[in-house]
Write an enzyme that holds these catalytic residues in place. Sequence first.
Site, PDB file in Angstrom:
ATOM      1  N   LEU A 158       0.847  -1.189   0.000  1.00 21.72           N
ATOM      2  CA  LEU A 158       0.000   0.000   0.000  1.00 21.72           C
ATOM      3  C   LEU A 158       0.878   1.233   0.000  1.00 21.72           C
ATOM      4  O   LEU A 158       1.867   1.289   0.742  1.00 21.72           O
ATOM      5  CB  LEU A 158      -0.903   0.023   1.243  1.00 21.72           C
ATOM      6  CG  LEU A 158      -1.882  -1.133   1.390  1.00 21.72           C
ATOM      7  CD1 LEU A 158      -2.573  -1.063   2.742  1.00 21.72           C
ATOM      8  CD2 LEU A 158      -2.895  -1.143   0.262  1.00 21.72           C
ATOM      9  N   THR A 191       0.410   3.960   1.305  1.00 19.93           N
ATOM     10  CA  THR A 191       0.385   4.651   2.596  1.00 19.93           C
ATOM     11  C   THR A 191       1.108   3.875   3.705  1.00 19.93           C
ATOM     12  O   THR A 191       1.191   4.350   4.832  1.00 19.93           O
ATOM     13  CB  THR A 191      -1.070   4.887   3.034  1.00 19.93           C
ATOM     14  OG1 THR A 191      -1.746   3.624   3.083  1.00 19.93           O
ATOM     15  CG2 THR A 191      -1.781   5.831   2.080  1.00 19.93           C
ATOM     16  N   CYS A 192       1.639   2.717   3.389  1.00 17.10           N
ATOM     17  CA  CYS A 192       2.291   1.851   4.382  1.00 17.10           C
ATOM     18  C   CYS A 192       3.755   2.268   4.568  1.00 17.10           C
ATOM     19  O   CYS A 192       4.529   2.270   3.607  1.00 17.10           O
ATOM     20  CB  CYS A 192       2.200   0.399   3.914  1.00 17.10           C
ATOM     21  SG  CYS A 192       3.147  -0.763   4.901  1.00 17.10           S
ATOM     22  N   ASP A 193       4.128   2.612   5.792  1.00 15.42           N
ATOM     23  CA  ASP A 193       5.509   3.030   6.077  1.00 15.42           C
ATOM     24  C   ASP A 193       6.519   1.936   5.762  1.00 15.42           C
ATOM     25  O   ASP A 193       7.610   2.216   5.255  1.00 15.42           O
ATOM     26  CB  ASP A 193       5.656   3.457   7.540  1.00 15.42           C
ATOM     27  CG  ASP A 193       4.953   4.773   7.838  1.00 15.42           C
ATOM     28  OD1 ASP A 193       4.726   5.556   6.889  1.00 15.42           O
ATOM     29  OD2 ASP A 193       4.634   5.017   9.013  1.00 15.42           O
ATOM     30  N   ARG A 219       7.090   1.823   2.117  1.00 17.41           N
ATOM     31  CA  ARG A 219       7.927   2.966   1.699  1.00 17.41           C
ATOM     32  C   ARG A 219       9.401   2.683   1.940  1.00 17.41           C
ATOM     33  O   ARG A 219      10.256   3.055   1.135  1.00 17.41           O
ATOM     34  CB  ARG A 219       7.502   4.226   2.440  1.00 17.41           C
ATOM     35  CG  ARG A 219       6.171   4.765   1.994  1.00 17.41           C
ATOM     36  CD  ARG A 219       5.829   6.023   2.758  1.00 17.41           C
ATOM     37  NE  ARG A 219       4.484   6.437   2.478  1.00 17.41           N
ATOM     38  CZ  ARG A 219       3.764   7.184   3.266  1.00 17.41           C
ATOM     39  NH1 ARG A 219       4.262   7.628   4.405  1.00 17.41           N
ATOM     40  NH2 ARG A 219       2.542   7.524   2.938  1.00 17.41           N
TER      41      ARG A 219
END
Length: 107
Positions: A8, A10-12, A15
């Site tokens: 995702l 938005t997933c740290d 990233r």
Amino acid sequence: MTTIIYGLKTCDTCRKAIKALPDAQFRDIRAEPLTPEERREFIAVFGDALINRASTTWRGLDEQARLASPDSLLTQYPALMKRPVIRAKGTLYLGWKADVQGALGLG
């Protein structure tokens, strides 16, 4: 062979994997859900470990919904997939811990 990171945006953790693997393709599984074949393959490799039971999505499910098969859960709730799943050199990896980073030559 192309490295693909499934996760995702938005997933740290995703990233971090993207930053460490700048040549990899990233696929946001909310925008482009896993195909039935991909779900079956991931479940065959990782089993129930593919379901993130620590997620807010999981905590929001009632007991009946939690009894569904991993394939059904991932079909309805793509964000339940533990992230990232990385396909590199014909192998699938789950998560972004030291063992996965080492296997990818980053550790």
